[in-house]
Design a protein around this motif. Structure first.
Motif, mmCIF file in Angstrom:
data_model
loop_
_atom_site.group_PDB
_atom_site.id
_atom_site.type_symbol
_atom_site.label_atom_id
_atom_site.label_comp_id
_atom_site.label_asym_id
_atom_site.label_seq_id
_atom_site.Cartn_x
_atom_site.Cartn_y
_atom_site.Cartn_z
ATOM 1 N N GLU A 1 47.934 36.200 47.222
ATOM 2 C CA GLU A 1 49.173 36.013 47.961
ATOM 3 C C GLU A 1 50.435 36.079 47.113
ATOM 4 N N SER B 1 48.575 42.416 48.968
ATOM 5 C CA SER B 1 47.787 41.233 49.308
ATOM 6 C C SER B 1 46.421 41.615 49.861
ATOM 7 N N TYR C 1 53.534 38.022 48.402
ATOM 8 C CA TYR C 1 54.381 37.491 49.467
ATOM 9 C C TYR C 1 55.572 36.725 48.885
ATOM 10 N N ARG D 1 50.420 37.462 56.094
ATOM 11 C CA ARG D 1 49.710 36.490 55.258
ATOM 12 C C ARG D 1 48.684 35.698 56.048
#
Length: 213
Positions: free
Chosen positions: A184, A178, A187, A102
């Motif tokens: 995001e 992603s 995640y 991320r």
């Protein structure tokens, strides 16, 4: 000797400068995008100087895989190892991996996910290096789960290899989605799935897995 040591130090600094750039390029464009000419131009170095450091495109690619592995160990493996063996360490390992992806430690997301897609059907030393990296990671996840089972925090009847496979699959899917969609949400879904699987596998003595917001 002092002059020789100075040359070696400058060579090492230049090598690190080049590798910092190669891992960035390779994570986005692939290892095949690495060329001595491109690196020399972008970093304002001589082609002969860059070539002297690596000797061939293949060695440049292999050095890039090794550098990516070094960075991965520093950002994920070692910090997770600071947590006591058990379910908490497994959870921390997964969280660190998701944050590594991320946070775009490599601009293209997980370096090794991209390298596997690029070299999965090929043969040769670079393919073999990528295979070793993948196997080392899977083995580490399995070992971390096995340590938790030995500590009495994972049920004795747990299929360690299967659980490791599922956790890695959740992490890699989050990374892929992603990067593809530039968002995001994946995640959080991965964290929810990982938390659920670890709670299912955990014993009553395990460190509680935090709720995923």
């Amino acid at each position: 000797m002092t002059r020789l040591d100075g040359r070696v130090e400058r060579g090492n600094r230049t090598r690190q400068l080049v590798l910092r750039r190669t891992v960035e390029i390779a994570s986005v464009e692939g290892l095949e995008a690495l060329t001595v000419g491109r690196l020399a131009t972008e970093l304002e170095l001589s082609k002969s100087g860059v070539f002297a450091l690596f000797g061939s495109k293949q060695e440049l690619q292999l050095a890039t895989v090794r550098e990516a592995a070094r960075i991965f160990i520093e950002r994920v493996i070692r910090p997770a190892g600071e947590v006591p063996a058990g379910v908490g360490r497994v959870w921390r390992l997964c969280e660190l991996w998701l944050e590594y992806s991320r946070g775009r430690v490599f601009p293209g997301g997980c370096f090794f996910y991209g390298a596997m897609a690029e070299f999965d059907a090929r043969t040769g030393p670079v393919h073999d290096a990528v295979v070793r990296a993948q196997r080392d990671w899977s083995a580490h996840v399995e070992r971390t789960i096995e340590e938790a089972r030995t500590a009495g925090e994972v049920r004795a009847d747990t299929d360690v290899a299967q659980l490791a496979f599922e956790l890695v699959a959740l992490m890699e899917t989050a990374n892929a989605l992603s990067v593809l969609h530039d968002e995001e949400t994946a995640y959080r879904r991965a964290r929810l799935g990982i938390a659920r699987r670890l709670r299912e596998a955990a014993t009553g003595d395990a460190v509680p897995i935090p709720e995923v917001p």
